[in-house]
Design a protein around this motif. Structure first.
Motif, PDB file in Angstrom:
ATOM      1  N   LEU A   1       4.116   1.061  -4.502  1.00 47.82           N
ATOM      2  CA  LEU A   1       3.224   1.277  -5.636  1.00 47.82           C
ATOM      3  C   LEU A   1       3.529   0.293  -6.760  1.00 47.82           C
ATOM      4  CD1 LEU A   1       0.991   2.975  -6.899  1.00 47.82           C
ATOM      5  CD2 LEU A   1       2.735   4.589  -7.675  1.00 47.82           C
ATOM      6  N   ASN A   2       4.800   0.049  -7.003  1.00 50.14           N
ATOM      7  CA  ASN A   2       5.200  -0.917  -8.024  1.00 50.14           C
ATOM      8  C   ASN A   2       4.634  -2.301  -7.714  1.00 50.14           C
ATOM      9  OD1 ASN A   2       6.611  -1.936 -10.294  1.00 50.14           O
ATOM     10  ND2 ASN A   2       8.301  -2.582  -8.993  1.00 50.14           N
ATOM     11  N   GLN A   3       4.670  -2.673  -6.451  1.00 45.03           N
ATOM     12  CA  GLN A   3       4.131  -3.973  -6.052  1.00 45.03           C
ATOM     13  C   GLN A   3       2.604  -4.006  -6.159  1.00 45.03           C
ATOM     14  OE1 GLN A   3       6.078  -6.749  -5.323  1.00 45.03           O
ATOM     15  NE2 GLN A   3       7.608  -5.320  -6.151  1.00 45.03           N
ATOM     16  N   LEU A   4       1.949  -2.872  -5.902  1.00 45.42           N
ATOM     17  CA  LEU A   4       0.494  -2.795  -6.072  1.00 45.42           C
ATOM     18  C   LEU A   4       0.119  -3.069  -7.522  1.00 45.42           C
ATOM     19  CD1 LEU A   4      -0.590   0.375  -4.015  1.00 45.42           C
ATOM     20  CD2 LEU A   4      -0.816  -2.020  -3.361  1.00 45.42           C
ATOM     21  N   VAL A   5       0.869  -2.466  -8.441  1.00 44.77           N
ATOM     22  CA  VAL A   5       0.598  -2.658  -9.866  1.00 44.77           C
ATOM     23  C   VAL A   5       0.766  -4.121 -10.256  1.00 44.77           C
ATOM     24  CG1 VAL A   5       1.406  -2.078 -12.189  1.00 44.77           C
ATOM     25  CG2 VAL A   5       1.189  -0.289 -10.471  1.00 44.77           C
ATOM     26  N   ARG A   6       1.663  -4.806  -9.572  1.00 46.92           N
ATOM     27  CA  ARG A   6       1.882  -6.233  -9.847  1.00 46.92           C
ATOM     28  C   ARG A   6       0.816  -7.114  -9.188  1.00 46.92           C
ATOM     29  NH1 ARG A   6       7.273  -7.301 -11.602  1.00 46.92           N
ATOM     30  NH2 ARG A   6       8.447  -5.365 -11.829  1.00 46.92           N
ATOM     31  N   GLY A   7      -0.145  -6.492  -8.505  1.00 46.42           N
ATOM     32  CA  GLY A   7      -1.244  -7.242  -7.919  1.00 46.42           C
ATOM     33  C   GLY A   7      -0.925  -7.893  -6.593  1.00 46.42           C
ATOM     34  N   LYS A   8       0.120  -7.435  -5.920  1.00 47.06           N
ATOM     35  CA  LYS A   8       0.526  -8.045  -4.653  1.00 47.06           C
ATOM     36  C   LYS A   8      -0.361  -7.567  -3.500  1.00 47.06           C
ATOM     37  CE  LYS A   8       4.089 -10.056  -6.561  1.00 47.06           C
ATOM     38  NZ  LYS A   8       4.122 -11.522  -6.763  1.00 47.06           N
ATOM     39  N   SER A   9      -0.609  -8.441  -2.557  1.00 47.58           N
ATOM     40  CA  SER A   9      -1.350  -8.086  -1.347  1.00 47.58           C
ATOM     41  C   SER A   9      -0.414  -7.368  -0.377  1.00 47.58           C
ATOM     42  CB  SER A   9      -1.898  -9.341  -0.679  1.00 47.58           C
ATOM     43  OG  SER A   9      -0.832 -10.151  -0.188  1.00 47.58           O
ATOM     44  N   ASN A  10      -0.984  -6.746   0.646  1.00 42.11           N
ATOM     45  CA  ASN A  10      -0.155  -6.073   1.651  1.00 42.11           C
ATOM     46  C   ASN A  10       0.839  -7.043   2.285  1.00 42.11           C
ATOM     47  OD1 ASN A  10      -1.551  -3.762   1.137  1.00 42.11           O
ATOM     48  ND2 ASN A  10      -2.396  -3.521   3.186  1.00 42.11           N
ATOM     49  N   LYS A  11       0.377  -8.246   2.554  1.00 39.28           N
ATOM     50  CA  LYS A  11       1.237  -9.244   3.177  1.00 39.28           C
ATOM     51  C   LYS A  11       2.388  -9.621   2.252  1.00 39.28           C
ATOM     52  CE  LYS A  11       1.016 -13.704   5.595  1.00 39.28           C
ATOM     53  NZ  LYS A  11       0.112 -14.810   6.012  1.00 39.28           N
ATOM     54  N   GLU A  12       2.100  -9.773   0.966  1.00 38.68           N
ATOM     55  CA  GLU A  12       3.145 -10.121  -0.005  1.00 38.68           C
ATOM     56  C   GLU A  12       4.129  -8.969  -0.185  1.00 38.68           C
ATOM     57  OE1 GLU A  12       0.697 -13.209  -2.930  1.00 38.68           O
ATOM     58  OE2 GLU A  12       0.459 -11.049  -3.175  1.00 38.68           O
ATOM     59  N   ILE A  13       3.610  -7.738  -0.166  1.00 37.26           N
ATOM     60  CA  ILE A  13       4.484  -6.569  -0.285  1.00 37.26           C
ATOM     61  C   ILE A  13       5.400  -6.480   0.932  1.00 37.26           C
ATOM     62  CG2 ILE A  13       4.563  -4.041  -0.369  1.00 37.26           C
ATOM     63  CD1 ILE A  13       1.875  -4.142  -1.847  1.00 37.26           C
ATOM     64  N   ALA A  14       4.833  -6.730   2.110  1.00 32.60           N
ATOM     65  CA  ALA A  14       5.625  -6.678   3.339  1.00 32.60           C
ATOM     66  C   ALA A  14       6.769  -7.682   3.287  1.00 32.60           C
ATOM     67  CB  ALA A  14       4.724  -6.954   4.545  1.00 32.60           C
ATOM     68  N   ALA A  15       6.478  -8.895   2.821  1.00 35.26           N
ATOM     69  CA  ALA A  15       7.509  -9.925   2.731  1.00 35.26           C
ATOM     70  C   ALA A  15       8.569  -9.552   1.703  1.00 35.26           C
ATOM     71  CB  ALA A  15       6.867 -11.266   2.370  1.00 35.26           C
ATOM     72  N   HIS A  16       8.135  -9.004   0.580  1.00 33.83           N
ATOM     73  CA  HIS A  16       9.064  -8.641  -0.497  1.00 33.83           C
ATOM     74  C   HIS A  16      10.010  -7.513  -0.066  1.00 33.83           C
ATOM     75  CE1 HIS A  16      10.469  -8.078  -4.624  1.00 33.83           C
ATOM     76  NE2 HIS A  16      10.303  -6.770  -4.459  1.00 33.83           N
ATOM     77  N   LEU A  17       9.481  -6.550   0.685  1.00 38.67           N
ATOM     78  CA  LEU A  17      10.278  -5.388   1.080  1.00 38.67           C
ATOM     79  C   LEU A  17      10.866  -5.511   2.481  1.00 38.67           C
ATOM     80  CD1 LEU A  17       8.014  -2.506  -0.331  1.00 38.67           C
ATOM     81  CD2 LEU A  17      10.013  -3.576  -1.400  1.00 38.67           C
ATOM     82  N   SER A  18      10.574  -6.637   3.143  1.00 37.82           N
ATOM     83  CA  SER A  18      11.071  -6.889   4.504  1.00 37.82           C
ATOM     84  C   SER A  18      10.629  -5.801   5.480  1.00 37.82           C
ATOM     85  CB  SER A  18      12.607  -6.994   4.498  1.00 37.82           C
ATOM     86  OG  SER A  18      13.030  -8.062   3.691  1.00 37.82           O
TER      87      SER A  18
END
Length: 214
Positions: free
Chosen positions: A158-175
């Motif tokens: 959710l925090n990454q969603l608020v930052r405007g990240k895409s699913n792909k970017e969230i996946a990379a950030h959270l491994s």
């Protein structure tokens, strides 16, 4: 090919965006309108993927048009492109179901990038408006019980969603995998009782479900 419609009563702005769209091979301009009335008529015969919508329009403003647009074409994404940075305009647009909110000081490439991202299912928020949401968040005192229902991983997503990240970017950030991110996002929607990323974002910030942004 992403089918785009422009809705703005300023011919110069439409001309500028049209010239940019003509250069992009994956974007196709399928219609234009200069008022809410003309937009709804065009939508009787044209189904765009993304509508770039101004707020300051004759007859009805852009925010009043969001719900009718979504009722007519539920799959259509809406990118608000406006000069107004007022909190209430911004929050009202997201509540009504806008998928993105950009100010007209955004560069042409930021607009193009926003069109592509919201077409992919992401939400786009102008940095200035995101800062306003965070400021609003800091002034609130009531915490939502929904926070206790989210797992730590869901809060991270959710925090990454608020930052405007895409699913792909969230996946990379959270491994984690894209599929896992999608599962988490769907669970977040269900727990927060929302139907879109934009609704989840404004709910999360207003109810203090995410930490302050740096």
């Amino acid at each position: 090919m992403i089918k785009v419609m422009l809705v703005d009563d300023h011919t110069v702005l439409r001309d500028g965006i049209r010239s940019i769209l003509d250069i992009e091979e994956d974007l196709l301009l399928v219609g234009e309108a200069d008022s809410g009335e003309s937009l709804m008529k065009v939508l009787d015969t044209t189904i765009p993927d993304v509508i770039v919508l101004d707020i300051n329009l004759p007859n009805k403003n852009g925010i009043e048009l969001i719900s009718p647009i979504k009722e007519k074409h539920p799959g259509c994404k809406i990118l608000i492109l406006t000069m107004f940075d007022h909190d209430e305009y911004f929050k009202s647009a997201l509540r009504e179901g806008a998928d993105g909110y950009l100010l007209k000081d955004a560069s042409s490439m930021e607009v193009i990038d926003a069109i592509r991202k919201i077409h992919q299912g992401n939400s786009i928020i102008h940095p200035k408006m995101a800062s306003k949401l965070i400021s609003y968040h800091r002034l609130q005192n009531d915490y939502s019980n929904q926070e206790n229902e989210l797992t730590n991983r869901e809060k991270e997503v959710l925090n990454q969603l608020v930052r405007g990240k895409s699913n792909k970017e969230i996946a990379a950030h959270l491994s984690i995998s894209d599929k896992t991110v999608k599962i988490h996002v769907n669970k977040i929607y269900k727990k927060l009782n929302v139907n879109s990323r934009s609704q989840a974002i404004i709910y999360a910030v207003q109810n203090k479900l995410v930490p302050y942004l740096n």
